[in-house]
Design a protein around this motif. Structure first.
Motif, PDB file in Angstrom:
ATOM      1  N   ASN A  24       8.085  95.649 -52.333  1.00  0.00           N
ATOM      2  CA  ASN A  24       6.946  95.508 -53.293  1.00  0.00           C
ATOM      3  C   ASN A  24       5.698  95.220 -52.406  1.00  0.00           C
ATOM      4  OD1 ASN A  24       8.818  95.531 -55.156  1.00  0.00           O
ATOM      5  ND2 ASN A  24       8.971  93.045 -55.368  1.00  0.00           N
ATOM      6  N   LYS A  25       4.762  95.700 -53.017  1.00  0.00           N
ATOM      7  CA  LYS A  25       3.282  95.771 -52.432  1.00  0.00           C
ATOM      8  C   LYS A  25       2.549  94.312 -52.985  1.00  0.00           C
ATOM      9  CE  LYS A  25       2.599 100.656 -52.566  1.00  0.00           C
ATOM     10  NZ  LYS A  25       1.638 101.445 -53.105  1.00  0.00           N
ATOM     11  N   SER A  26       1.633  93.739 -52.322  1.00  0.00           N
ATOM     12  CA  SER A  26       0.861  92.443 -52.606  1.00  0.00           C
ATOM     13  C   SER A  26      -0.181  93.068 -53.656  1.00  0.00           C
ATOM     14  CB  SER A  26       0.216  91.863 -51.549  1.00  0.00           C
ATOM     15  OG  SER A  26      -0.887  92.591 -51.069  1.00  0.00           O
ATOM     16  N   ILE A  27      -0.526  92.140 -54.656  1.00  0.00           N
ATOM     17  CA  ILE A  27      -1.487  92.221 -55.590  1.00  0.00           C
ATOM     18  C   ILE A  27      -2.571  92.713 -54.876  1.00  0.00           C
ATOM     19  CG2 ILE A  27      -2.562  89.965 -55.775  1.00  0.00           C
ATOM     20  CD1 ILE A  27      -2.064  92.185 -58.683  1.00  0.00           C
ATOM     21  N   HIS A  28      -3.185  92.217 -53.819  1.00  0.00           N
ATOM     22  CA  HIS A  28      -4.164  92.512 -53.021  1.00  0.00           C
ATOM     23  C   HIS A  28      -4.115  94.329 -52.613  1.00  0.00           C
ATOM     24  CE1 HIS A  28      -4.141  88.320 -52.356  1.00  0.00           C
ATOM     25  NE2 HIS A  28      -5.167  88.652 -52.637  1.00  0.00           N
ATOM     26  N   GLN A  29      -3.153  94.701 -52.034  1.00  0.00           N
ATOM     27  CA  GLN A  29      -3.026  96.114 -51.706  1.00  0.00           C
ATOM     28  C   GLN A  29      -2.929  97.130 -53.014  1.00  0.00           C
ATOM     29  OE1 GLN A  29       0.738  96.925 -49.497  1.00  0.00           O
ATOM     30  NE2 GLN A  29       0.082  99.119 -49.335  1.00  0.00           N
ATOM     31  N   THR A  30      -2.353  96.413 -54.135  1.00  0.00           N
ATOM     32  CA  THR A  30      -2.249  97.150 -55.262  1.00  0.00           C
ATOM     33  C   THR A  30      -3.574  97.423 -55.896  1.00  0.00           C
ATOM     34  OG1 THR A  30       0.080  96.320 -55.876  1.00  0.00           O
ATOM     35  CG2 THR A  30      -1.229  97.334 -57.640  1.00  0.00           C
ATOM     36  N   LEU A  34      -5.660 101.067 -56.123  1.00  0.00           N
ATOM     37  CA  LEU A  34      -6.471 101.345 -57.457  1.00  0.00           C
ATOM     38  C   LEU A  34      -7.889 101.647 -57.390  1.00  0.00           C
ATOM     39  CD1 LEU A  34      -6.320 101.779 -60.511  1.00  0.00           C
ATOM     40  CD2 LEU A  34      -6.610  99.407 -60.555  1.00  0.00           C
ATOM     41  N   TYR A  35      -8.666 100.711 -56.857  1.00  0.00           N
ATOM     42  CA  TYR A  35     -10.022 100.515 -56.951  1.00  0.00           C
ATOM     43  C   TYR A  35     -10.379 101.671 -55.930  1.00  0.00           C
ATOM     44  CZ  TYR A  35     -10.522  97.468 -60.333  1.00  0.00           C
ATOM     45  OH  TYR A  35     -10.436  96.777 -61.691  1.00  0.00           O
ATOM     46  N   TRP A  72     -15.315  96.091 -55.770  1.00  0.00           N
ATOM     47  CA  TRP A  72     -15.554  96.602 -57.139  1.00  0.00           C
ATOM     48  C   TRP A  72     -16.116  95.639 -58.078  1.00  0.00           C
ATOM     49  CZ3 TRP A  72     -10.495  95.912 -54.959  1.00  0.00           C
ATOM     50  CH2 TRP A  72      -9.753  95.052 -55.369  1.00  0.00           C
ATOM     51  N   GLU A  73     -16.049  94.292 -58.020  1.00  0.00           N
ATOM     52  CA  GLU A  73     -16.646  93.575 -58.698  1.00  0.00           C
ATOM     53  C   GLU A  73     -18.149  93.336 -58.380  1.00  0.00           C
ATOM     54  OE1 GLU A  73     -15.653  92.291 -61.724  1.00  0.00           O
ATOM     55  OE2 GLU A  73     -13.743  92.860 -61.263  1.00  0.00           O
ATOM     56  N   TYR A  74     -18.532  93.601 -57.038  1.00  0.00           N
ATOM     57  CA  TYR A  74     -19.775  93.629 -56.944  1.00  0.00           C
ATOM     58  C   TYR A  74     -20.508  94.663 -57.318  1.00  0.00           C
ATOM     59  CZ  TYR A  74     -24.070  93.592 -54.098  1.00  0.00           C
ATOM     60  OH  TYR A  74     -25.436  93.849 -53.493  1.00  0.00           O
ATOM     61  N   SER A  75     -20.025  95.920 -57.721  1.00  0.00           N
ATOM     62  CA  SER A  75     -20.740  96.835 -58.344  1.00  0.00           C
ATOM     63  C   SER A  75     -21.175  96.557 -59.814  1.00  0.00           C
ATOM     64  CB  SER A  75     -19.839  98.205 -58.283  1.00  0.00           C
ATOM     65  OG  SER A  75     -18.704  98.086 -59.187  1.00  0.00           O
ATOM     66  N   LYS A  76     -20.588  95.694 -60.311  1.00  0.00           N
ATOM     67  CA  LYS A  76     -20.760  95.177 -61.682  1.00  0.00           C
ATOM     68  C   LYS A  76     -21.748  93.828 -61.654  1.00  0.00           C
ATOM     69  CE  LYS A  76     -15.984  96.319 -63.064  1.00  0.00           C
ATOM     70  NZ  LYS A  76     -14.679  95.771 -63.404  1.00  0.00           N
TER      71      LYS A  76
END
Length: 139
Positions: A24-30, A34-35, A72-76
């Protein structure tokens, strides 16, 4: 059941994570995967300098409170809504480490406005360095 069978079963259960590791991948890797496929456009003002942290700011916090800020939150402009008074540290995600140890900046770097705001509030910033490639990590 005999004692030997119980011991064997306990041994298998105890070492199953070693014998059969999860893939399984960590949430950070997932989230990173994605982003990283999305295009983020930033306007970077490189004429603004980064201010040092304000060490005279007193916090009411009695414990370390760590925030997480992915690119990806910085862009917002999510940092404009942070309650800096509730944080002692913020991890800036993600600086990528290559197998030779060099680092690359997250998208939209430098995050000058965010860094200056955090520093003015006495919040420490931490680089979150990532590499999700096993072979590169091993090297």
């Amino acid at each position: 059941m005999s004692a030997n069978i119980v011991i064997v079963i306990l041994f298998i259960i105890s070492f199953s994570s070693i014998l059969f590791p999860q893939r399984n991948k960590s949430i950070h890797q997932t989230e990173h995967e994605l982003y990283s496929k999305k295009d983020f456009s930033f306007t970077i003002d490189s004429s603004i300098s980064i201010n040092p942290i304000s060490l005279h700011k007193k916090t009411q916090l009695s414990k370390t409170v760590f925030g997480y800020y992915p690119y990806w939150e910085y862009s917002k402009n999510a940092h404009k809504n942070f309650n800096y008074n509730l944080l002692t540290h913020i991890g800036m995600f993600d600086f990528k480490a290559s197998e030779n140890g060099s680092l690359s900046n997250p998208s939209g770097w430098p995050w000058t406005s965010f860094m200056n705001e955090a520093h003015s509030k006495g919040v420490k910033l931490i680089m979150v360095i990532v590499n999700f490639n096993k072979a590169e990590i091993h090297n």
